[in-house]
Design an enzyme around this catalytic site. Structure first.
Site, PDB file in Angstrom:
ATOM      1  N   ASP A 104      43.835  36.816  38.113  1.00 23.89           N
ATOM      2  CA  ASP A 104      43.600  38.157  37.436  1.00 23.89           C
ATOM      3  C   ASP A 104      42.130  37.896  36.396  1.00 23.89           C
ATOM      4  OD1 ASP A 104      44.980  40.303  37.737  1.00 23.89           O
ATOM      5  OD2 ASP A 104      46.473  39.726  36.446  1.00 23.89           O
ATOM      6  N   GLU A 203      50.173  49.889  40.684  1.00 25.14           N
ATOM      7  CA  GLU A 203      51.234  49.518  39.773  1.00 25.14           C
ATOM      8  C   GLU A 203      51.887  51.102  38.994  1.00 25.14           C
ATOM      9  OE1 GLU A 203      50.632  46.614  36.991  1.00 25.14           O
ATOM     10  OE2 GLU A 203      52.703  47.053  36.066  1.00 25.14           O
TER      11      GLU A 203
HETATM   12  O1  KIV Z   1      49.646  40.192  35.850  1.00 25.38           O
HETATM   13  C1  KIV Z   1      50.421  40.552  36.612  1.00 25.38           C
HETATM   14  O2  KIV Z   1      51.300  40.104  36.761  1.00 25.38           O
HETATM   15  C2  KIV Z   1      49.970  41.674  37.549  1.00 25.38           C
HETATM   16  C3  KIV Z   1      51.005  42.097  38.539  1.00 25.38           C
HETATM   17  C4  KIV Z   1      52.178  42.624  37.743  1.00 25.38           C
HETATM   18  C5  KIV Z   1      50.536  42.886  39.626  1.00 25.38           C
HETATM   19  O3  KIV Z   1      48.959  41.975  37.320  1.00 25.38           O
END
Ligand code: KIV
Length: 288
Positions: A104, A203
């Protein structure tokens, strides 16, 4: 540190559930689209040991910025930094050898410009060995997605309930309850896919929205509170393992790790207090 905690690698030949140990690639995952394709299995992982355990069963491991709450006890993902993501990303890459690892992009590391996004994403890939990044947002982020993909950085989009926008959204409720918001989420998915994302996380949206995005984009969609008709599913590993008492509606618990840990620690505490631990088998004696 225990000598048993060294890395042993992911899939073991003796594990019948293990997949081949060659790491999955973006082009291979991109083909997993449509009702006849094998659904993509994705879980979050933040540490090397969890990555080892999840890797043989998953197509993708996501180093989610949800580590904010899961690992650091922070109230939201907003405070997460590139340094945190890089450290956990490198650990997950070290602990896995089969799944594609995606990381991320944390809040504030990509929204200002495509150039800022490239610098942050390149740093994450260089410092961790991961193969892809994920970023939140729809049409407004399409130029950044295009900029990255055209320069060799595979991107996963993330639309619908985007937790980094909690201060704008006002909470973590399901999105798309008005016609206008539903249409906007569909447009977001199409824009991100057309900009080159190789996959899109959807989501916390009303199910018809997840189905419509899945049908209208060429890349695989990955649902989390989306639909079983998405091309894959993702959950936070600790949620599905039952480490937390309160979770979102979209979480299915496959274990009660919180209960098991509590019972194990209570047994340990009892043994220490009664002097039943350590036993002779745990102790070193002088050689005769
Ligand atoms: O940060 C995370 O865990 C996510 C998932 C829930 C898709 O972005």
């Amino acid at each position: 540190m225990s000598t048993t905690s060294t890395l042993e690698g992911g899939a073991r030949p003796s594990d019948p559930a293990a997949r081949p140990s060659r790491r999955l690639t973006v082009p291979a995952l991109r083909t997993r689209k449509g009702p006849d394709a094998e659904p993509l299995v994705m879980l979050t992982a933040y540490t090397a040991r969890m990555a080892q355990l999840l890797d043989p069963h998953c197509d993708m491991l996501l180093v989610g910025d949800s580590l904010a709450q899961v690992i650091y006890g922070l109230p939201s993902t907003v405070p997460v930094t590139l340094e945190m993501m890089a450290a956990h990303g490198a650990a997950v890459v070290r602990g896995s050898r089969h799944a594609l690892v995606a990381i991320d992009m944390p809040f504030g590391s990509y929204e200002a410009s495509p150039e800022q996004a490239f610098e942050s994403a390149a740093r994450l890939l260089k410092e961790t060995g991961a193969a892809a990044v994920k970023l939140e947002g729809g049409e407004a982020m399409a130029p950044a997605v295009r900029f990255l993909t055209e320069r060799g950085i595979p991107v996963i989009g993330h639309i619908g309930l985007t937790p980094q926008a909690v201060n704008t959204l006002g909470g973590y409720g399901a999105r798309g309850r008005s016609e206008a918001e539903a249409a906007k989420i569909v447009a977001d998915g199409i824009a991100i896919a057309e900009a080159g994302a190789f996959s899109i996380v959807i989501e916390g949206v009303l199910e018809p929205i997840a189905i419509e995005v899945t049908e209208r984009v060429a890349c695989p969609t990955i649902g989390i509170g989306g639909s079983a008709r998405c091309d894959g599913q993702v959950l936070v590993g600790e949620d599905m393992l039952g480490l937390f008492d309160q979770t979102a509606r979209f979480v299915k618990r496959y274990e009660d790790l919180a209960g098991r840990i509590s019972a194990a620690v209570a047994a340990y505490a009892g043994d220490v207090r009664s002097r039943a631990f350590p036993g002779a088998e745990h102790l070193y004696q002088p050689r005769a």
